[in-house]
Design an enzyme around this catalytic site. Structure first.
Site, short mmCIF file in Angstrom:
data_model
loop_
_atom_site.label_atom_id
_atom_site.label_comp_id
_atom_site.label_asym_id
_atom_site.label_seq_id
_atom_site.Cartn_x
_atom_site.Cartn_y
_atom_site.Cartn_z
N ALA A 150 6.93 -8.91 4.79
CA ALA A 150 7.66 -7.55 4.31
C ALA A 150 7.74 -7.52 2.77
O ALA A 150 7.55 -8.44 1.87
CB ALA A 150 9.06 -7.97 4.69
N GLY A 152 9.60 -5.01 -0.40
CA GLY A 152 11.02 -4.03 -0.79
C GLY A 152 10.94 -4.32 -2.13
O GLY A 152 11.26 -5.37 -2.78
N CYS A 181 12.71 -3.40 9.09
CA CYS A 181 11.96 -2.22 8.42
C CYS A 181 11.79 -0.92 9.11
O CYS A 181 11.13 -0.20 8.96
CB CYS A 181 10.51 -2.62 7.89
SG CYS A 181 10.85 -4.29 6.94
#
EC number: 2.3.1.181
Length: 216
Positions: A150, A152, A181
């Protein structure tokens, strides 16, 4: 905590032992980013593991939290819901984009490339997907694909914080408490689920080796 000395032109690398609480990580990142902006600290790549935690990005909706079985925190980063926990390597990246081109889109692309090249060291083909954040692994025989990492980020006055999370061997059942997500139609995987029984130290080594190829 152990720290590696680095040339002035490269970020410092720090690996925290044990589990780092999410609020402590947020406070430390914010302080370090402020120091980088002030010119009193070097850029930093900080590798941590968290206790089981759900975090909400700035685009998170209440419906994305299915089962709040673990502590929930507002992250302040971009994106939606994310799980952090043992067996997942979270890499917080604090860079001064003021000296690196001031291009947030290019920075996110570089984070993606960093993960792809680190995965390649385990013969795992990580891929981007239009309209979806993170790095994906396709099982073409079954016609499925799952997220293995992931991304971010947050950028404050051109200094980055937050970063990436690579699933080495987390409890994948813990992702069931959120819609990761915001993507409900695909799953989540890990290196171990893919048959790559890497240790956290081996994952760190792959990230460290791939860093120079992407960020110089």
């Amino acid at each position: 905590m152990r720290a590696d000395a680095a040339p002035a032109t490269r970020p410092e690398w720090v690996v925290s032992e044990g589990l780092t609480s999410y609020p402590d990580a947020l406070a430390a990142m914010e302080a370090r980013a402020a120091a980088i902006r002030a010119g009193t600290a070097a850029e930093l790549v900080w590798l941590v593991e968290h206790p089981p935690t759900y975090t909400a990005g700035t685009s998170a909706t209440p419906g994305g939290l299915v089962d709040a079985r673990f502590p929930v925190f507002q992250a302040g980063r971009g994106g939606q819901w994310t799980y952090h926990g043992p067996g997942q390597r979270t890499a917080y990246v604090m860079l001064d984009l003021g000296r690196r081109g001031r291009d947030v889109r290019a920075y996110v692309h570089s984070l993606e490339e960093w993960l792809i090249r680190a995965l390649d060291r385990f013969n795992v083909r990580g891929e981007r997907r239009d309209g979806r954040v993170g790095i994906w692994v396709a099982d073409r025989a079954r016609g499925t694909e799952d997220k293995v990492a992931a991304i971010g980020v947050r950028v404050t006055r051109w200094v980055t914080w937050h970063g990436v999370a690579l699933n080495v061997d987390p409890d994948l059942g813990h992702f069931g408490g959120i819609v990761p997500c915001g993507v409900a139609e695909h799953g989540v995987t890990s290196l171990h689920r893919l048959g790559v029984l890497a240790t956290m130290e081996e994952a760190d080594a792959a990230l460290r080796a791939a860093w120079g190829e992407v960020f110089g």
